[in-house]
Write a protein that holds these residues in place. Structure first.
Motif, mmCIF file in Angstrom:
data_model
loop_
_atom_site.group_PDB
_atom_site.id
_atom_site.type_symbol
_atom_site.label_atom_id
_atom_site.label_comp_id
_atom_site.label_asym_id
_atom_site.label_seq_id
_atom_site.Cartn_x
_atom_site.Cartn_y
_atom_site.Cartn_z
ATOM 1 N N ASN B 92 0.823 -1.202 0.000
ATOM 2 C CA ASN B 92 0.000 0.000 0.000
ATOM 3 C C ASN B 92 0.853 1.245 0.000
ATOM 4 O O ASN B 92 0.892 2.010 0.952
ATOM 5 C CB ASN B 92 -0.903 -0.012 1.235
ATOM 6 C CG ASN B 92 -2.343 -0.019 0.804
ATOM 7 O OD1 ASN B 92 -2.730 0.817 -0.013
ATOM 8 N ND2 ASN B 92 -3.104 -0.960 1.316
ATOM 9 N N ARG B 93 1.546 1.435 -1.100
ATOM 10 C CA ARG B 93 2.522 2.524 -1.182
ATOM 11 C C ARG B 93 1.866 3.890 -1.071
ATOM 12 O O ARG B 93 2.452 4.846 -0.599
ATOM 13 C CB ARG B 93 3.257 2.466 -2.512
ATOM 14 C CG ARG B 93 4.338 1.450 -2.590
ATOM 15 C CD ARG B 93 4.805 1.306 -4.026
ATOM 16 N NE ARG B 93 5.125 2.583 -4.644
ATOM 17 C CZ ARG B 93 5.095 2.826 -5.946
ATOM 18 N NH1 ARG B 93 4.728 1.877 -6.796
ATOM 19 N NH2 ARG B 93 5.398 4.018 -6.420
ATOM 20 N N TYR B 94 0.649 4.015 -1.636
ATOM 21 C CA TYR B 94 -0.014 5.317 -1.660
ATOM 22 C C TYR B 94 -1.515 5.087 -1.721
ATOM 23 O O TYR B 94 -1.983 3.965 -1.969
ATOM 24 C CB TYR B 94 0.450 6.151 -2.853
ATOM 25 C CG TYR B 94 0.321 5.439 -4.176
ATOM 26 C CD1 TYR B 94 -0.872 5.518 -4.895
ATOM 27 C CD2 TYR B 94 1.365 4.688 -4.693
ATOM 28 C CE1 TYR B 94 -1.008 4.860 -6.108
ATOM 29 C CE2 TYR B 94 1.238 4.022 -5.899
ATOM 30 C CZ TYR B 94 0.054 4.118 -6.608
ATOM 31 O OH TYR B 94 -0.074 3.451 -7.793
ATOM 32 N N ASP B 95 -2.242 6.159 -1.511
ATOM 33 C CA ASP B 95 -3.701 6.076 -1.524
ATOM 34 C C ASP B 95 -4.171 6.041 -2.978
ATOM 35 O O ASP B 95 -4.188 7.059 -3.668
ATOM 36 C CB ASP B 95 -4.267 7.299 -0.801
ATOM 37 C CG ASP B 95 -5.787 7.247 -0.689
ATOM 38 O OD1 ASP B 95 -6.439 6.658 -1.579
ATOM 39 O OD2 ASP B 95 -6.313 7.800 0.297
ATOM 40 N N GLN B 96 -4.560 4.865 -3.436
ATOM 41 C CA GLN B 96 -4.877 4.713 -4.861
ATOM 42 C C GLN B 96 -6.103 5.511 -5.271
ATOM 43 O O GLN B 96 -6.090 6.202 -6.298
ATOM 44 C CB GLN B 96 -5.104 3.237 -5.185
ATOM 45 C CG GLN B 96 -3.851 2.412 -5.045
ATOM 46 C CD GLN B 96 -3.841 1.244 -6.023
ATOM 47 O OE1 GLN B 96 -4.478 1.287 -7.071
ATOM 48 N NE2 GLN B 96 -3.112 0.193 -5.675
ATOM 49 N N ALA B 97 -7.152 5.408 -4.468
ATOM 50 C CA ALA B 97 -8.390 6.103 -4.832
ATOM 51 C C ALA B 97 -8.121 7.598 -4.965
ATOM 52 O O ALA B 97 -8.496 8.238 -5.949
ATOM 53 C CB ALA B 97 -9.462 5.845 -3.778
ATOM 54 N N ASP B 98 -7.428 8.134 -3.967
ATOM 55 C CA ASP B 98 -7.102 9.558 -3.980
ATOM 56 C C ASP B 98 -6.292 9.923 -5.218
ATOM 57 O O ASP B 98 -6.597 10.880 -5.918
ATOM 58 C CB ASP B 98 -6.309 9.904 -2.713
ATOM 59 C CG ASP B 98 -5.842 11.346 -2.708
ATOM 60 O OD1 ASP B 98 -6.713 12.236 -2.672
ATOM 61 O OD2 ASP B 98 -4.616 11.586 -2.763
ATOM 62 N N THR B 99 -5.253 9.149 -5.483
ATOM 63 C CA THR B 99 -4.387 9.465 -6.617
ATOM 64 C C THR B 99 -5.153 9.441 -7.939
ATOM 65 O O THR B 99 -5.044 10.360 -8.751
ATOM 66 C CB THR B 99 -3.198 8.487 -6.667
ATOM 67 O OG1 THR B 99 -2.298 8.829 -5.608
ATOM 68 C CG2 THR B 99 -2.456 8.585 -7.991
ATOM 69 N N TRP B 100 -5.931 8.401 -8.141
ATOM 70 C CA TRP B 100 -6.627 8.322 -9.430
ATOM 71 C C TRP B 100 -7.709 9.377 -9.556
ATOM 72 O O TRP B 100 -7.977 9.874 -10.655
ATOM 73 C CB TRP B 100 -7.173 6.927 -9.678
ATOM 74 C CG TRP B 100 -6.064 5.935 -9.868
ATOM 75 C CD1 TRP B 100 -5.819 4.833 -9.126
ATOM 76 C CD2 TRP B 100 -5.019 5.989 -10.840
ATOM 77 N NE1 TRP B 100 -4.681 4.183 -9.554
ATOM 78 C CE2 TRP B 100 -4.174 4.876 -10.617
ATOM 79 C CE3 TRP B 100 -4.685 6.881 -11.884
ATOM 80 C CZ2 TRP B 100 -3.039 4.620 -11.397
ATOM 81 C CZ3 TRP B 100 -3.557 6.612 -12.648
ATOM 82 C CH2 TRP B 100 -2.744 5.498 -12.405
ATOM 83 N N ALA B 101 -8.291 9.775 -8.416
ATOM 84 C CA ALA B 101 -9.254 10.877 -8.475
ATOM 85 C C ALA B 101 -8.549 12.160 -8.921
ATOM 86 O O ALA B 101 -9.054 12.915 -9.754
ATOM 87 C CB ALA B 101 -9.900 11.077 -7.108
ATOM 88 N N ARG B 102 -7.366 12.399 -8.364
ATOM 89 C CA ARG B 102 -6.643 13.632 -8.698
ATOM 90 C C ARG B 102 -6.194 13.662 -10.158
ATOM 91 O O ARG B 102 -6.027 14.741 -10.737
ATOM 92 C CB ARG B 102 -5.431 13.780 -7.767
ATOM 93 C CG ARG B 102 -5.831 14.178 -6.348
ATOM 94 C CD ARG B 102 -4.710 13.935 -5.337
ATOM 95 N NE ARG B 102 -3.566 14.796 -5.556
ATOM 96 C CZ ARG B 102 -2.388 14.657 -4.941
ATOM 97 N NH1 ARG B 102 -2.202 13.669 -4.070
ATOM 98 N NH2 ARG B 102 -1.400 15.486 -5.196
ATOM 99 N N THR B 103 -5.957 12.512 -10.755
ATOM 100 C CA THR B 103 -5.546 12.502 -12.169
ATOM 101 C C THR B 103 -6.706 12.825 -13.094
ATOM 102 O O THR B 103 -6.504 13.044 -14.282
ATOM 103 C CB THR B 103 -5.012 11.128 -12.594
ATOM 104 O OG1 THR B 103 -6.052 10.162 -12.431
ATOM 105 C CG2 THR B 103 -3.805 10.728 -11.785
ATOM 106 N N LYS B 104 -7.925 12.813 -12.548
ATOM 107 C CA LYS B 104 -9.132 13.059 -13.334
ATOM 108 C C LYS B 104 -9.312 12.057 -14.476
ATOM 109 O O LYS B 104 -9.906 12.367 -15.500
ATOM 110 C CB LYS B 104 -9.142 14.490 -13.890
ATOM 111 C CG LYS B 104 -9.262 15.533 -12.789
ATOM 112 C CD LYS B 104 -9.846 16.825 -13.309
ATOM 113 C CE LYS B 104 -9.896 17.882 -12.215
ATOM 114 N NZ LYS B 104 -9.665 19.217 -12.737
ATOM 115 N N LEU B 105 -8.769 10.867 -14.293
ATOM 116 C CA LEU B 105 -9.024 9.807 -15.256
ATOM 117 C C LEU B 105 -10.055 8.887 -14.642
ATOM 118 O O LEU B 105 -10.051 8.663 -13.431
ATOM 119 C CB LEU B 105 -7.740 9.011 -15.522
ATOM 120 C CG LEU B 105 -6.684 9.743 -16.347
ATOM 121 C CD1 LEU B 105 -5.375 8.979 -16.309
ATOM 122 C CD2 LEU B 105 -7.166 9.905 -17.787
#
Lengths: 241, 241
Positions: B92-105
């Motif tokens: 769990n290197r990073y918050d996946q949901a958060d990251t993908w939300a921020r990419t707007k993809l």
DNA sequence: ATACCTTTACGTCAAAAGTACGTAAAGAAG
DNA sequence: CTTCTTTACGTACTTTTGACGTAAAGGTAT
């Protein structure tokens, strides 16, 4: 014609499903015994061929945890000093046909991907606490002196060399305290340094440097039963562990 | 409902087929300009979110070659100093949901596996020779001062910190000569060391140490146009390159 | 031009770290 | 009790590191 009951086939099927393809872990487990630096090697079933212990990473498992698991299974130890030191990612790291021929496994049963990228970890363990344990692919698990390792499967001789280089670099920065039992004498620590570095050290200067560093505390007991003057026992101070 | 014409979808389909799952490369590209250590970052399309350049490893491609490719595509440079420095393998290197939300993809288009293990490489490049080039996922590619990096996608802030730590360790062992142009002055080299190490050095002692090491050769010319005494130009001797 | 300031390119000196080697005490073997 | 080896510590010299001095070079203000 694949024998679906062959343990290797079953293992690789399981790995294929549960683990990450193309990626593996190789562990260089260092121990120190009889004034020699040693590594733990495995002899493959019904062969005279040796390799490092290794394994695969489960799909939801941290890489460090996978390395921990691999080393733990071979040594029986659960508190391990592990250091990731290099990724071996050449497209053609080793001669695959040759290696799989030497393992005496039917090649199609074990070749589950075209190439493997391997993450190298080294472990520093206390030799006397290790219970070398072969796995289901191997007949034998035992210590080999670092300077007398046979020609190994895969590119494992190279991996050991790179691991030793990393260890030598590490020992210059900080005292290494996981290869000896909790209490030890200065001369014993000196032998360890000498075998890791590969050259002799002056006992007087080694004593000065190591005691002067403040990392050790002297106990009141001495090592009994030595043929000469009984040396004091030392132990690493807590903050250096 | 997946838009199969979305460039990200097409890219990840291609990656899925041709590259190794669960594994990626992240590149920390260091440059030195105006007395500051900088890293090359990418801004994701239609967002204000930044990340390190990264990429995937083709199934038959050496990991080093893949890193070379990734960095080359962002910088336009083909002769690169690259150093593999760490594998980031936490489950769990990073918050996946958060990251993908921020990419707007749309998340399902880009989540092609549950987690990714990333091999970190750092590159040392000559700032002036770089042509920062965004890729099809990003709008912008530019240099950021190392001590003023924004909050990045994924765990990329952490990766930069680990890379900087490795670079600091490297600079203690050997002079670093890929961040400056071929000829440079001792004070310029000192500024580089100071920004990498993060603290000031004494000019007199730095001069003594670096000239005394024998790694440099002095040219007969001096740097013109400086407001003060013109410093000599130096260059690294061939065997130190 | 000249006084003034900053920077370079060296130099000096002392403290610290590293290296070579001396030696008395401890313990075993003959 | 002599001899031998090893430990535990010491001394002296050398090299490295760190703090700081200074003259020459080149610009700027007057």
């Amino acid at each position: 014609m694949i024998d679906y009951n062959h343990p290797a086939v079953r293992y690789y099927q399981e790995v294929s499903e549960q683990c990450i393809h193309y990626l593996s872990i190789d562990g260089v487990i260092f121990g120190f015994h009889e004034n020699q630096l040693k590594v733990l090697l495995l002899r493959w079933k019904n062969t005279t061929e040796w390799s490092l212990p290794g394994g695969f990473i489960r799909k939801a498992e941290s890489v460090d945890v996978a390395a921990q698991r691999v080393v733990q299974e071979r040594t029986g130890l659960d508190k391990l000093y592990l250091q990731q030191f290099h990724v071996f990612g050449e497209a053609n790291r080793y001669d695959q046909a040759d290696t799989w021929a030497r393992t005496k496994l039917p090649i199609q049963t074990v070749k589950w991907s075209e190439r493997t990228i391997s993450i190298g970890y080294y472990a520093l363990v206390e030799h006397s606490k290790v219970v070398p344990t072969p796995d289901f692919m191997t007949d034998e698990c035992c210590w080999w002196p670092i300077d007398n390792v046979p020609s190994l499967l895969f590119d494992h001789n190279n991996i050991i060399n790179v691991a030793l280089g990393s260890l030598r670099k590490q020992i210059e920065d900080q005292p290494i305290n996981h290869l000896l039992p909790e209490t030890f004498t200065i001369p014993e620590l000196q032998r360890l340094y000498e075998t890791i570095l590969g050259y002799p050290l002056d006992a007087r200067n080694f004593y000065k440097k190591i005691v002067g560093s403040g990392a050790l505390e002297r106990l009141s007991e001495r090592r009994a039963g030595t043929p000469h003057k009984a040396p004091y026992l030392y132990r690493f101070k807590a903050k250096h562990l």
